[in-house]
Design an enzyme around this catalytic site. Sequence first.
Site: not given
Length: 309
Positions: A25, A28, A30, A153, A178
């Site tokens: 958090a 970005g 978050g 994503s 990823y």
Amino acid sequence: MMSQRSWTAEQIPDQTKRVFVVTGANSGLGLATTRALARKGAHVILAVRDEAKGHRAVAEIIAEQPGAHLEVRQLDLADLDSVRAFADRLCSDGARLDVLVNNAGVMAPPRRVGAQGHELQFAVNHLGHFALTGLLLDLLADGNDPRVVTVSSTNHRQGRIFFDDLSGERTYSPMGFYNQSKFANAVFGWELHRRLTAAGSPVRSVLAHPGYTSTNLQTSAPVGMVKLLFGRILTPLAQSPDQGALPQLYAATAPDVESGQFIGPDGMAELRGAPKRVRLAPAAADAETGRRLWELSERLTAAWRRESE
């Protein structure tokens, strides 16, 4: 779900007296998520690896929103001991919890492993969140309109689980692993939905993705061509974190969101835009893949749980 082309963070319903945990958090997506929720009266627990950065984020938000209800708690998703300590403290404090936003992530670093020896992206992006969700489900079940929002994503559509080389000991590709972790997020979010629904739980499991958003995810871990591509060449095409956070904010707060839905941007190739329901890759909803990943994740975290208890 109607078109949400005009939906903005200003349309988040009042969140007064609701409690959120947002992982990652302090920066970005978050940070953007935390800021928007705080603006609507939510109490937000910033679950961050670096507490100093978390406190700086809180100071930044309070400077804009005096009286915001925020607290910082340490959480290193790469270390299952830290995940357990975070959850134990939350439960022992008698905290309420209404929404868990599984937001934190790492992208395409050189091969590294977490504290328990798991490849870092799989450890942070999936295993840590899998364990955290399980440890907090009882709290969530007592919450007000409880939800788990797991951030995946578009890359999940290129991913698969390398069951025979999960940590990349034989072959490692930063982007390949990823994609594996984001596919695991998608499989987990759907399988969690299926299991919660079957159990008659009030908790909704919702998936979200931010499209292509400019954050430190593209620059803090990647190296070489990946860093050049995402951190510089494509940056002009990226949307802001405030815009990129809209799908997960919608998933966390919109009254019409249903368990099992996947929320992403409505623009071309889902790269940017306002939130709408988007397509989950069929492979991510495959029942056998869901069962296999769930049981594997339980094994990889349950051994740690038995040792800790």
